[in-house]
Design an enzyme around this catalytic site. Structure first.
Site, PDB file in Angstrom:
ATOM      1  N   ASN A 173     -22.131 -16.013 -10.132  1.00  0.00           N
ATOM      2  CA  ASN A 173     -22.125 -15.637 -11.545  1.00  0.00           C
ATOM      3  C   ASN A 173     -22.463 -16.890 -12.377  1.00  0.00           C
ATOM      4  O   ASN A 173     -21.651 -17.804 -12.476  1.00  0.00           O
ATOM      5  CB  ASN A 173     -20.730 -15.097 -11.891  1.00  0.00           C
ATOM      6  N   CYS A 219     -20.209 -15.071 -20.521  1.00  0.00           N
ATOM      7  CA  CYS A 219     -21.133 -14.254 -19.739  1.00  0.00           C
ATOM      8  C   CYS A 219     -21.933 -13.258 -20.569  1.00  0.00           C
ATOM      9  O   CYS A 219     -22.878 -12.673 -20.064  1.00  0.00           O
ATOM     10  CB  CYS A 219     -20.370 -13.525 -18.660  1.00  0.00           C
ATOM     11  N   PHE A 271     -18.298 -18.770 -10.084  1.00  0.00           N
ATOM     12  CA  PHE A 271     -19.297 -19.322 -11.001  1.00  0.00           C
ATOM     13  C   PHE A 271     -20.230 -20.328 -10.332  1.00  0.00           C
ATOM     14  O   PHE A 271     -19.842 -21.095  -9.463  1.00  0.00           O
ATOM     15  CB  PHE A 271     -18.609 -19.974 -12.211  1.00  0.00           C
ATOM     16  N   HIS A 281     -25.137  -7.343 -15.688  1.00  0.00           N
ATOM     17  CA  HIS A 281     -24.601  -8.681 -15.400  1.00  0.00           C
ATOM     18  C   HIS A 281     -23.626  -8.586 -14.228  1.00  0.00           C
ATOM     19  O   HIS A 281     -22.618  -7.867 -14.311  1.00  0.00           O
ATOM     20  CB  HIS A 281     -23.881  -9.240 -16.635  1.00  0.00           C
TER      21      HIS A 281
HETATM   22  C1  WCA Z   1     -13.797 -11.321  -5.769  1.00  0.00           C
HETATM   23  C2  WCA Z   1     -12.545 -10.802  -6.500  1.00  0.00           C
HETATM   24  C3  WCA Z   1     -11.800 -11.971  -7.113  1.00  0.00           C
HETATM   25  C4  WCA Z   1     -11.637 -10.161  -5.450  1.00  0.00           C
HETATM   26  O1  WCA Z   1     -12.246  -8.999  -4.921  1.00  0.00           O
HETATM   27  P1  WCA Z   1     -11.391  -7.646  -4.839  1.00  0.00           P
HETATM   28  O2  WCA Z   1     -12.267  -6.575  -4.343  1.00  0.00           O
HETATM   29  O3  WCA Z   1     -10.722  -7.399  -6.152  1.00  0.00           O
HETATM   30  O4  WCA Z   1     -10.372  -7.993  -3.665  1.00  0.00           O
HETATM   31  P2  WCA Z   1      -8.810  -7.927  -3.603  1.00  0.00           P
HETATM   32  O5  WCA Z   1      -8.236  -6.837  -4.454  1.00  0.00           O
HETATM   33  O6  WCA Z   1      -8.463  -7.863  -2.132  1.00  0.00           O
HETATM   34  O7  WCA Z   1      -8.315  -9.314  -4.186  1.00  0.00           O
HETATM   35  C5  WCA Z   1      -8.365 -10.497  -3.386  1.00  0.00           C
HETATM   36  C6  WCA Z   1      -7.368 -11.455  -4.000  1.00  0.00           C
HETATM   37  O8  WCA Z   1      -7.856 -11.860  -5.277  1.00  0.00           O
HETATM   38  C7  WCA Z   1      -6.830 -11.694  -6.261  1.00  0.00           C
HETATM   39  N1  WCA Z   1      -7.458 -11.455  -7.547  1.00  0.00           N
HETATM   40  C8  WCA Z   1      -8.374 -10.496  -7.799  1.00  0.00           C
HETATM   41  N2  WCA Z   1      -8.746 -10.651  -9.155  1.00  0.00           N
HETATM   42  C9  WCA Z   1      -8.018 -11.656  -9.606  1.00  0.00           C
HETATM   43  C10 WCA Z   1      -7.958 -12.262 -10.881  1.00  0.00           C
HETATM   44  N3  WCA Z   1      -8.742 -11.872 -11.924  1.00  0.00           N
HETATM   45  N4  WCA Z   1      -7.129 -13.305 -11.052  1.00  0.00           N
HETATM   46  C11 WCA Z   1      -6.367 -13.768 -10.052  1.00  0.00           C
HETATM   47  N5  WCA Z   1      -6.411 -13.191  -8.791  1.00  0.00           N
HETATM   48  C12 WCA Z   1      -7.206 -12.163  -8.574  1.00  0.00           C
HETATM   49  C13 WCA Z   1      -6.045 -10.496  -5.745  1.00  0.00           C
HETATM   50  O9  WCA Z   1      -4.749 -10.462  -6.315  1.00  0.00           O
HETATM   51  C14 WCA Z   1      -6.013 -10.798  -4.255  1.00  0.00           C
HETATM   52  O10 WCA Z   1      -5.032 -11.751  -3.993  1.00  0.00           O
HETATM   53  P3  WCA Z   1      -4.235 -11.749  -2.577  1.00  0.00           P
HETATM   54  O11 WCA Z   1      -3.536 -10.402  -2.498  1.00  0.00           O
HETATM   55  O12 WCA Z   1      -3.304 -12.894  -2.649  1.00  0.00           O
HETATM   56  O13 WCA Z   1      -5.262 -11.890  -1.499  1.00  0.00           O
HETATM   57  C15 WCA Z   1     -12.932  -9.744  -7.541  1.00  0.00           C
HETATM   58  O14 WCA Z   1     -11.778  -9.123  -8.033  1.00  0.00           O
HETATM   59  C16 WCA Z   1     -13.725 -10.340  -8.696  1.00  0.00           C
HETATM   60  O15 WCA Z   1     -14.901 -10.659  -8.555  1.00  0.00           O
HETATM   61  N6  WCA Z   1     -13.057 -10.496  -9.841  1.00  0.00           N
HETATM   62  C17 WCA Z   1     -13.641 -11.173 -11.002  1.00  0.00           C
HETATM   63  C18 WCA Z   1     -14.135 -10.181 -11.996  1.00  0.00           C
HETATM   64  C19 WCA Z   1     -14.304 -10.846 -13.348  1.00  0.00           C
HETATM   65  O16 WCA Z   1     -13.394 -10.906 -14.147  1.00  0.00           O
HETATM   66  N7  WCA Z   1     -15.506 -11.368 -13.631  1.00  0.00           N
HETATM   67  C20 WCA Z   1     -15.845 -11.990 -14.900  1.00  0.00           C
HETATM   68  C21 WCA Z   1     -16.585 -10.972 -15.770  1.00  0.00           C
HETATM   69  S1  WCA Z   1     -16.992 -11.629 -17.304  1.00  0.00           S
HETATM   70  C22 WCA Z   1     -17.897 -12.926 -16.824  1.00  0.00           C
HETATM   71  O17 WCA Z   1     -18.774 -12.728 -16.028  1.00  0.00           O
HETATM   72  C23 WCA Z   1     -17.614 -14.281 -17.292  1.00  0.00           C
HETATM   73  C24 WCA Z   1     -16.768 -14.655 -18.240  1.00  0.00           C
HETATM   74  C25 WCA Z   1     -16.522 -16.064 -18.437  1.00  0.00           C
HETATM   75  C26 WCA Z   1     -15.285 -16.476 -18.836  1.00  0.00           C
HETATM   76  C27 WCA Z   1     -14.974 -17.805 -18.914  1.00  0.00           C
HETATM   77  C28 WCA Z   1     -15.941 -18.793 -18.598  1.00  0.00           C
HETATM   78  O18 WCA Z   1     -15.628 -20.121 -18.670  1.00  0.00           O
HETATM   79  C29 WCA Z   1     -17.195 -18.390 -18.253  1.00  0.00           C
HETATM   80  C30 WCA Z   1     -17.469 -17.053 -18.148  1.00  0.00           C
END
Ligand code: WCA
Length: 402
Positions: free
Chosen positions: A344, A170, A218, A311
């Protein structure tokens, strides 16, 4: 050694360097038109095509995640027909890398071409005036690679100087723009095409506990920008000056974001701490970059008085940056809009954000702005941007208004 002919090393340096700061001169974007999935239908579609409806626990979890993404739809190159032809794409344990490479080797440069043709049309000069090409993708798995194919599709000159950036994820768009700045400012008359194209086909697999967030986030897209420094010619119109640029790696965060090439495709990993880590470090990155331009006068800067090209790695990343910098709601509207419309698109996303920003604000952008892109490392690319106040700032003899 010839003496007295005026070609001393210092004179040559004067000729080789550009006259001013590199700027974005044109932008084009493109997405696959075939498969457009509304986010509210994504989970059902994904579990159906991957024959995974029995994994009810994972399905419920992906629905919860999709609801939180701030995404409304995404575009994909991968079709159900391709999946029928390549059922091995669903199972990481089966060899599939070669088949994936075969498809993307053609599809990635073609999508980039669509975006590039729009950028060239806006730029208004012939494609053969492009002197350098910087192509960023996580799908470049062959040599010669997609950069050469794009150059051929566009009819760039055989002397175009090509660079391919691979697996920056990213932050690839931010890195490519920084590189283009260096090239444009150090080579008189250089016009650098930055092409970023990402397709999730290399990463696609059936659901497992570890890849749900990536599946929810993605999408596929291509963003192309043309970069040059003065003197400007032929109706060129600088829209974002790239005044200063830095790259920062947050120490000891290699674990947090990553990609791993396997025989069964590319695995990715996004740690749950990423939004928090970015929130904790972004302010210092901005201070370091803006100090290069303003020195100690940086204290007079107000983040809220600037425009922002961030981003949209994920919704909570934008929320955290907004909170830490105390930005008014709406300051990250371009990033949120791109996230909503396309998801993304990894390295290509930041070009879409710049495109949205200049369309949204037309001539009303504040003078100063910041570009932020991040990815594996955790690496943060920061660029201090300036929106030109008027074309009369430049060598106006050379600029014809578009
Ligand atoms: C939409 C999400 C996933 C959830 O929103 P939230 O406001 O945190 O909501 P919650 O806290 O209620 O979480 C909902 C659920 O998601 C889970 N979760 C929350 N982040 C996680 C988590 N990284 N893992 C695995 N469970 C999770 C969380 O535990 C929870 O699980 P559950 O309690 O069972 O409903 C949000 O956290 C989010 O967008 N996270 C992703 C952020 C992120 O790392 N982005 C990447 C930035 S760098 C980039 O852009 C790209 C790099 C890249 C890298 C590799 C490639 O191949 C290509 C590109």
């Amino acid at each position: 050694m010839a003496k007295g002919n005026g070609t001393t090393p210092d004179n040559r340096r004067g000729v080789q360097h550009a006259e001013g700061t590199a700027a974005v001169l044109a932008i084009g974007t493109a997405n696959p038109s075939g498969v457009i999935v509304p986010q509210e239908q994504f989970t059902d579609e994904f579990f159906r095509v991957s024959n995974s409806d029995h994994l009810t626990h994972l399905k419920e979890k992906l629905k919860r995640i999709c609801n939180k993404t701030g995404i409304e739809k995404r575009h994909f190159h991968l079709t159900e027909e391709m999946l029928r032809d390549h059922p091995e794409f669903l199972d990481r344990e089966l060899p599939s890398l070669e088949a994936r490479i075969e498809i993307i080797a053609t599809a990635v440069p073609k999508l980039a071409e669509l975006a590039a043709r729009k950028a060239i049309a806006e730029w208004g000069r012939p494609a053969t005036d492009i002197t350098h090409l910087v192509f960023s993708t996580y799908s470049g798995w062959r040599a010669p690679s997609v950069d050469l194919q794009l150059a051929s599709l566009l009819g760039l000159r055989p002397t175009v100087s090509r660079t391919i950036l691979s697996l920056h994820g990213c932050y690839g768009g931010g890195r490519a723009l920084q590189l283009a700045k260096e090239i444009a400012e150090n080579n008189h008359g250089a016009r650098v095409m930055v092409a970023c194209c990402e397709m999730t086909l290399v990463c696609f697999a059936g659901p497992d506990g570890g890849n749900l967030v990536g599946h929810a986030l993605f999408g596929d897209g291509a963003g192309v920008a043309i970069i040059g420094a003065g003197p400007f010619a032929g109706g060129e119109h600088p829209m974002f000056e790239m005044v200063a640029a830095t790259q920062t790696t947050i120490p000891k965060t290699e674990y947090a974001l990553g990609m791993q090439v396997t025989g069964g495709g590319v695995d990715f990993h996004l740690a749950i701490q990423v939004p928090t880590l970015l929130g904790q470090n972004i302010q210092q990155c901005l201070v370091d970059a803006f100090r290069l331009v303003f020195g100690d006068n940086i204290d007079n800067l107000t983040w809220n008085d600037m425009f922002w090209a961030v981003h949209p790695g994920g919704r909570p990343i934008l929320d955290n940056i907004e909170t830490v910098l105390k930005l008014d709601p709406g300051k990250l509207a371009a990033s949120r809009n791109v996230l909503r419309e396309y998801g993304n698109m990894s390295g290509a996303t930041i070009v879409f954000v710049l495109d949205d920003l200049r369309r949204r604000c037309k001539d009303q952008l504040p003078e100063w702005g910041a570009l932020l892109a991040f990815g594996p490392g955790i690496t943060i690319e920061t660029i201090v941007l300036r929106s030109p106040r008027s074309l009369s700032e430049y060598n106006t003899d050379d600029i014809k208004s578009n």
